[in-house]
Design an enzyme around this catalytic site. Sequence first.
Site, PDB file in Angstrom:
ATOM      1  N   THR A  70       0.927  -1.164   0.042  1.00  0.00           N
ATOM      2  CA  THR A  70       0.043   0.099   0.023  1.00  0.00           C
ATOM      3  C   THR A  70       0.783   1.225   0.141  1.00  0.00           C
ATOM      4  O   THR A  70       0.743   2.161  -0.799  1.00  0.00           O
ATOM      5  CB  THR A  70      -0.998  -0.092   1.310  1.00  0.00           C
ATOM      6  OG1 THR A  70      -1.976  -1.127   1.201  1.00  0.00           O
ATOM      7  CG2 THR A  70      -1.917   1.255   1.374  1.00  0.00           C
ATOM      8  N   ASN A 149      -5.704  -9.423  -8.048  1.00  0.00           N
ATOM      9  CA  ASN A 149      -5.917  -9.895  -6.719  1.00  0.00           C
ATOM     10  C   ASN A 149      -7.245 -10.544  -6.373  1.00  0.00           C
ATOM     11  O   ASN A 149      -7.590 -11.591  -5.677  1.00  0.00           O
ATOM     12  CB  ASN A 149      -5.741  -8.988  -5.744  1.00  0.00           C
ATOM     13  CG  ASN A 149      -6.348  -7.665  -5.624  1.00  0.00           C
ATOM     14  OD1 ASN A 149      -6.280  -6.890  -6.804  1.00  0.00           O
ATOM     15  ND2 ASN A 149      -7.399  -7.384  -4.565  1.00  0.00           N
ATOM     16  N   GLN A 179       0.612  -9.590  -6.246  1.00  0.00           N
ATOM     17  CA  GLN A 179       0.222 -10.940  -6.574  1.00  0.00           C
ATOM     18  C   GLN A 179       1.014 -11.871  -7.515  1.00  0.00           C
ATOM     19  O   GLN A 179       0.631 -13.233  -7.556  1.00  0.00           O
ATOM     20  CB  GLN A 179      -1.244 -11.074  -6.972  1.00  0.00           C
ATOM     21  CG  GLN A 179      -2.374 -10.407  -6.070  1.00  0.00           C
ATOM     22  CD  GLN A 179      -2.532 -11.252  -4.656  1.00  0.00           C
ATOM     23  OE1 GLN A 179      -2.061 -12.383  -4.453  1.00  0.00           O
ATOM     24  NE2 GLN A 179      -3.253 -10.422  -3.782  1.00  0.00           N
ATOM     25  N   SER A 199       5.175  -6.973  -1.735  1.00  0.00           N
ATOM     26  CA  SER A 199       4.752  -7.246  -0.486  1.00  0.00           C
ATOM     27  C   SER A 199       5.037  -8.316   0.240  1.00  0.00           C
ATOM     28  O   SER A 199       5.087  -9.488  -0.440  1.00  0.00           O
ATOM     29  CB  SER A 199       3.120  -7.013  -0.284  1.00  0.00           C
ATOM     30  OG  SER A 199       2.564  -7.155   0.785  1.00  0.00           O
ATOM     31  N   GLY A 200       5.393  -8.480   1.373  1.00  0.00           N
ATOM     32  CA  GLY A 200       6.092  -9.424   2.062  1.00  0.00           C
ATOM     33  C   GLY A 200       4.897 -10.491   2.491  1.00  0.00           C
ATOM     34  O   GLY A 200       5.377 -11.612   2.400  1.00  0.00           O
ATOM     35  N   HIS A 201       3.832  -9.930   3.110  1.00  0.00           N
ATOM     36  CA  HIS A 201       2.804 -10.785   3.470  1.00  0.00           C
ATOM     37  C   HIS A 201       2.147 -12.029   2.747  1.00  0.00           C
ATOM     38  O   HIS A 201       1.407 -12.931   3.117  1.00  0.00           O
ATOM     39  CB  HIS A 201       1.828 -10.299   4.680  1.00  0.00           C
ATOM     40  CG  HIS A 201       0.964  -9.406   3.853  1.00  0.00           C
ATOM     41  ND1 HIS A 201      -0.156  -9.875   4.219  1.00  0.00           N
ATOM     42  CD2 HIS A 201       1.036  -8.424   3.344  1.00  0.00           C
ATOM     43  CE1 HIS A 201      -1.154  -8.907   3.435  1.00  0.00           C
ATOM     44  NE2 HIS A 201      -0.088  -7.770   3.042  1.00  0.00           N
ATOM     45  N   THR A 237      13.249   4.362  11.146  1.00  0.00           N
ATOM     46  CA  THR A 237      13.925   3.327  11.338  1.00  0.00           C
ATOM     47  C   THR A 237      13.457   1.934  10.965  1.00  0.00           C
ATOM     48  O   THR A 237      12.140   1.653  10.788  1.00  0.00           O
ATOM     49  CB  THR A 237      13.889   3.057  12.799  1.00  0.00           C
ATOM     50  OG1 THR A 237      14.522   4.544  13.553  1.00  0.00           O
ATOM     51  CG2 THR A 237      14.866   1.917  13.268  1.00  0.00           C
ATOM     52  N   CYS A 321      -9.642  -6.837   1.117  1.00  0.00           N
ATOM     53  CA  CYS A 321      -9.595  -5.397   1.072  1.00  0.00           C
ATOM     54  C   CYS A 321     -11.054  -4.799   1.206  1.00  0.00           C
ATOM     55  O   CYS A 321     -11.296  -3.732   1.619  1.00  0.00           O
ATOM     56  CB  CYS A 321      -8.689  -4.776   0.250  1.00  0.00           C
ATOM     57  SG  CYS A 321      -6.931  -5.429   0.358  1.00  0.00           S
TER      58      CYS A 321
HETATM   59  N1  PMP Z   1      -1.856  -4.682  -4.399  1.00  0.00           N
HETATM   60  C1  PMP Z   1      -2.509  -5.797  -4.350  1.00  0.00           C
HETATM   61  C2  PMP Z   1      -2.800  -6.347  -5.846  1.00  0.00           C
HETATM   62  C3  PMP Z   1      -2.819  -6.671  -3.397  1.00  0.00           C
HETATM   63  O1  PMP Z   1      -3.235  -7.762  -3.562  1.00  0.00           O
HETATM   64  C4  PMP Z   1      -2.471  -6.024  -2.138  1.00  0.00           C
HETATM   65  C5  PMP Z   1      -2.975  -6.658  -0.921  1.00  0.00           C
HETATM   66  N2  PMP Z   1      -4.320  -7.058  -0.712  1.00  0.00           N
HETATM   67  C6  PMP Z   1      -1.864  -4.721  -2.037  1.00  0.00           C
HETATM   68  C7  PMP Z   1      -1.642  -4.151  -3.012  1.00  0.00           C
HETATM   69  C8  PMP Z   1      -1.635  -4.138  -0.688  1.00  0.00           C
HETATM   70  O2  PMP Z   1      -0.494  -4.875  -0.194  1.00  0.00           O
HETATM   71  P1  PMP Z   1      -0.358  -4.601   1.559  1.00  0.00           P
HETATM   72  O3  PMP Z   1      -1.267  -5.412   2.086  1.00  0.00           O
HETATM   73  O4  PMP Z   1       1.091  -5.106   1.582  1.00  0.00           O
HETATM   74  O5  PMP Z   1      -0.216  -2.988   1.796  1.00  0.00           O
END
Ligand code: PMP
Length: 378
Positions: A70, A149, A179, A199-201, A237, A321
């Site tokens: 994000t 996504n 994705q 993104s990491g998660h 940091t 989301c």
């Molecule tokens: N872009 C896409 C295509 C995503 O699927 C997501 C997560 N749903 C994000 C951006 C946002 O990533 P983050 O959760 O790391 O902010």
Amino acid sequence: MIYLDNAATTRPCEEAVKAAMAALTEDFGNPSSRHFAGTQAEKILTDARDTIAKALGAEEKCIFFTSGATESNNWAIRGAAENRIKRKPKVVTTTVEHPSVKEAVKALEKLGAEIVWVSPDENGEITAESIVNAVDDKTCLVSCMLVNNETGYVLPVAESFAAIKRRYPDCITHCDAVQGFMKLPIKVNALCADLISVSGHKVYAPKGVGALYIKKGVNITTFMQGGGQEGGKRSGTENIPAIAGFAAAVKKLSGSIDQRYENACALRDTLYNSIADDIVINSKAGALPYICSIAMVGYKSETLLNFMSERGICVSSGSACSKGRKSSVLKAFGIPDNVADSTLRVSFSCDTTPQEVEQFAKALEQARALASTGNKRK
Ligand code: PMP
């Protein structure tokens, strides 16, 4: 638990947890400190940058850690457009982007930008031609996601960006590759992207960490002012535990993209072979096999999601989301309202088994059976 919501987030892998724990408990120094504890933390940061850079085929100094995609998307879009829209007021993007792109782009309107939205055609396809044709010599930025996504749809980013760069070398190209990262072989040069968000998660790392690739020589404005971390471009940091986890997860996934892709194809096939014939498959042929969008028309997504959740099965309606809000993305892909209202997103990890997928398909039929007995009693 049967966890089939990996497009929302993934369970951190053992390697990521171990690396994050070590950074939390032992190497907890501030990488900006000049004593040995700081140096140790700085080494973790340098190694992690190297790992993410290698995974993208990029130079280390082009990788900037952020709090997630994000932030990466917001930074890329605002940072690229802010100083350019006076000369080139147009920004091109698609109607199927993640909200962190859509909202960031919309915010540019207040700065005087004109947004050109590219929509899927009547077949639900976004062609490279439609993206390229939306760009002209007044366009400062084009932002296009790699994999949607909600449906797994793969957008023609490399083809579009290559053509755009040939015609308009000054136009900045940004790709939200969240994705697709570590699922498709993404290399910065092949993608022709100046900016790439990851993104990491979504790749078995902790939440709250991501990265923005910024091509050498591409100037974007600074998003976070402060102590000058991340080469002065992103102060604050650094979140070393999450960054260490991110790198450990990416390292583990490196070298197995093809193998994992094949596994995901087999899981997708298992799903599509296990569900009843009347279930609509929203995802198109050619979609990323990790994300399957399906609909049992007449049965509300939320009801099905709750039914699954009560039985220990996690899936999603649309995207996590959107939190139950109607998905504008499914509509943009031409999916009728009644199908969108019944849509479930099933998304796989590298640990998902065919048995889990079959159990989900069985539970779907149980939901149908329960609803029909409920109806008969009425
Ligand atoms: N872009 C896409 C295509 C995503 O699927 C997501 C997560 N749903 C994000 C951006 C946002 O990533 P983050 O959760 O790391 O902010």
